[in-house]
Design a protein around this motif. Structure first.
Motif, PDB file in Angstrom:
ATOM      1  N   VAL A 304       0.858  -1.191   0.000  1.00 55.48           N
ATOM      2  CA  VAL A 304       0.000   0.000   0.000  1.00 55.48           C
ATOM      3  C   VAL A 304       0.894   1.241   0.000  1.00 55.48           C
ATOM      4  O   VAL A 304       1.763   1.396   0.862  1.00 55.48           O
ATOM      5  N   ARG A 345      -9.248  -3.204  -0.238  1.00 56.95           N
ATOM      6  CA  ARG A 345      -9.016  -2.909  -1.650  1.00 56.95           C
ATOM      7  C   ARG A 345     -10.330  -2.825  -2.418  1.00 56.95           C
ATOM      8  O   ARG A 345     -10.492  -1.997  -3.321  1.00 56.95           O
ATOM      9  N   TRP A 389      -3.324   0.575  -3.951  1.00 56.68           N
ATOM     10  CA  TRP A 389      -3.621  -0.654  -3.188  1.00 56.68           C
ATOM     11  C   TRP A 389      -3.651  -1.829  -4.172  1.00 56.68           C
ATOM     12  O   TRP A 389      -4.693  -2.383  -4.478  1.00 56.68           O
TER      13      TRP A 389
END
Length: 683
Positions: A304, A345, A389
């Motif tokens: 991330v 996500r 992400w």
């Protein structure tokens, strides 16, 4: 209504045989009624019809009358009607206790399920606490025929308490074939565990012959009886150490009428990749350490990245801009919520789309949910999510940790030292996930990564047998399967034969995620003879200091002998001697000596089976590598070369534990044969 508690004076055994015959007829009628059910006009659609047909089929199977399995094994004569006020002169009732409920054509019970509350005194009542029972009767069978009975008048102070001969005979009865249920011989301390509630996790420490496996399986049967609808929705799973063990126990629950329980090994649960490699002990210990879960989490969330550029979304002639700082706020909020990587996500595009909708509303537009979904699916949002992400493949994540020294060092900093990192790093690079030679410990790491990304499905109840051999990471893998349910954990710390074997049940329960679990200890040995368990217990101070030795409660001391021999032929002779007795025989030896012994048995014309293969009347000898002996038992055991069993393990403590397991597989007799000196710990 049950039969009144009135004993005829003419032929008690004949009356009981008559009741058995009537009960079998009633069970046959129940099965015929189930087979005759017509569901053509009942089910609303094809799917419902299939579900109903499967349920009826399972009902028919559950109503099978097994000719060699007694339909009932006991009887209770209550002094008063159960649940009624015990008024003076109130009449009692009689209940026959069996493996399943049987009723007559009018619906009156002829046999009561052993799990029903009214059956509990059969296992718990005593002279000190008769539980309103006037008489408890046990039945003896030969084949499928009722041949004897034995009475205890619990409310009669003049009758002295005595050990049940029929109970002892049933416990000591020779066995051929798979494991049997113990429903007729459950003891009070075992019954307390069996009937413990669904909401709590129970850990049972039990030495050889204490019946811990049977107790765990009977607890499953009880829970399915008491909470059938709930467990039908959530599922039940029994986890064993290997396929041979699962095959050995697989008939216990069906014999009790339970057909829906699944069985698996831990390796089955985590089979995301093909296991083709092995680890040395040092690498397996590090990979099985719970600290690896933290390393995996760090490595996963390192993917991330905080946005540095705005997201620009085009809708018609308008361009909507979500600035980088607002995207960062969204990302940080998702991270702080500590939800699964994959769930976060999936939520991210909707959060970005919502930020766009807020801007639309401020400008005077009136967008709805369809607009938000369209924005979330737009190319610009997808590109932003991929950058911020990204999707992560669990196996690729683990592969990179095991092959990229820099990546591992970065995410294991402060968790694993340099030597530990070197221990688990692979020697050579791997081209792909498919070409990697994954080990069993690697598969558990991949399962952990899977759960970090997407939540693992949780069952209502899980039974974990031979649990002492699991690593912390394996406990976590099992715990993921019952996060919203409960567990029954079964094992013996003295039988831990892996380098990562658990040191305490408190520690194991913590790794399982069931720190609130209750630990129970079974110390009464019902299966292993006194002389055998006494000899094996000489090893306890060396393998499990402080653990309470098993005390055999069997009246039959069994047969036990240690023989110094000169050649392999004398091992074969010991097997032939054991086979003269009724029941099964196991020849247990160090894994490395199995080919030599197999050749000797073949040369002598003695047929034998491998562990997991079902014994028959014709072939009653099983050749057992010591590594597969755990959880199995035989009427007679010949143990070859104890020293070789110890030497076959990577360290002495593990070897002595393997020897302890091998020594305690005998139910009626043990012959230990050796040419080399015995381990000094045996005295």
């Amino acid at each position: 209504m049950s039969t009144p508690a009135h004993e005829p004076l003419d032929d008690p055994l004949g009356r009981e045989r008559s009741h058995l015959s009537s009960s079998r007829s009633a069970l046959r009628a129940m099965r015929e009624d189930a087979e005759a059910l017509d569901i053509k006009d009942v089910a609303a659609n094809w799917v419902n019809a299939q579900v109903l047909a499967r349920q009826i089929d399972e009902r028919i199977k559950a109503l099978a009358d097994l000719s060699d399995t007694p339909l009932f094994f006991g009887r209770l004569d209550y002094l008063h009607a159960p649940g009624a006020e015990q008024a003076e002169g109130a009449g009692g009732e009689r209940f026959y206790i069996g493996r399943r409920h049987v009723h007559d054509a009018e619906g009156d019970p002829m046999v009561i399920d052993w799990r029903a509350p009214v059956s509990q005194p059969f296992y718990r009542a005593s002279k000190k606490d008769p539980m309103d029972i006037g008489l408890r009767r046990r039945f003896g069978y030969t084949g499928g025929d009722l041949t004897a009975y034995e009475d205890e008048h619990l409310s009669d102070p003049a009758e002295t308490a005595a050990t049940s001969k029929l109970l002892q005979q049933e416990i000591e009865r020779p066995r051929v074939g798979p494991m049997r249920d113990i429903v007729a011989t459950i003891q009070p301390e075992q019954d307390e565990i069996v009937r413990s509630g669904l909401s709590g996790t129970v850990c049972v420490q039990g030495g050889p012959g204490t019946g811990k496996t049977a107790v765990g399986l009977h607890r499953v049967a009880y829970l399915l009886y008491a909470h059938r609808e709930r467990l039908a929705r959530t599922g039940t799973l029994v986890i064993g150490p290997n396929k041979s063990f699962l095959h050995y126990i697989e008939q216990v629950l069906p014999a009790l009428g339970e057909l829906s329980v699944q069985q698996a090994t831990v390796d089955d649960l985590v089979a995301h990749v093909e296991v083709r490699g092995t680890d040395d002990a040092a690498a397996a210990v590090v990979k099985g350490d719970a600290r690896l879960a933290q390393v995996l989490r760090r490595a996963l969330y390192a993917h991330v990245t905080m946005p540095t550029e705005p997201a620009v979304i085009v809708r018609g002639s308008r361009r909507w801009r979500v600035p980088a700082y607002e995207l960062e706020d969204i990302v940080r909020e998702l991270l702080e919520r500590d939800i699964r990587y994959g769930a976060a996500r999936e939520a991210l595009p909707q959060r970005i789309a919502h930020a766009v909708l807020v801007q639309m509303e401020r400008s005077g537009e009136a967008p709805d949910d369809r607009v938000q979904d369209a924005v979330a699916r737009s190319g610009a949002v997808k590109a932003a999510v991929k950058e911020i992400w990204p999707a992560v493949d669990p196996a690729k994540l683990v592969l990179r940790l095991l092959t990229d020294a820099g990546f591992l060092a970065e995410h294991a900093e402060g968790i694993l030292d340099e030597d530990e990192r070197k221990t688990i790093l692979w020697d050579r690079p791997v081209r792909s996930v498919k070409s990697a030679r994954w080990s069993a410990a690697d598969a558990v790491l991949i399962d952990e990564a899977h759960d970090l990304i997407q939540r693992t499905h949780s069952l209502g109840h899980v039974v974990l047998d031979e649990a002492q051999d699991l690593s912390p990471m394996q406990y976590r893998a099992v715990g993921r399967r019952c996060t919203t349910g409960s567990a029954t954990v079964l094992g013996d710390l003295a039988q831990g034969t892996t380098p990562w074997a658990t040191r305490s049940w408190d520690e194991a329960l913590d790794h399982l995620g069931k720190g609130e679990g209750v630990i129970e200890e079974l110390t009464a040995g019902f299966r292993v003879p006194t002389d055998v368990i006494t000899y094996a217990s000489r090893l306890l101070p060396h393998i499990a200091p402080g653990l309470t030795p098993v005390a055999s409660v069997r009246e039959n001391p069994g047969f036990f002998e240690v023989r110094t021999i000169a050649e392999t032929g004398e091992v074969v002779a010991a097997c032939e001697e054991s086979l003269h007795n009724e029941g099964s025989t196991g020849l247990i030896a160090a894994d490395a000596r199995i080919p030599l012994l197999a050749e000797a048995l073949t040369a002598a014309g003695i047929g034998y089976l491998a562990p997991g293969e079902e014994t028959t009347r014709e072939t009653r000898l099983t050749l057992v590598p010591a590594s597969l002996a755990k959880g199995l038992e035989y009427d007679y055991v010949v143990l070859d070369e104890p020293g070789a069993v110890v030497d076959g393990e990577p360290d002495e403590r593990t070897g002595l534990r393997r020897l302890y397991v091998s020594l305690t597989r005998a139910v009626s007799g043990l012959i230990v044969t050796h040419t080399a000196p015995l381990p000094e710990q045996l005295g």
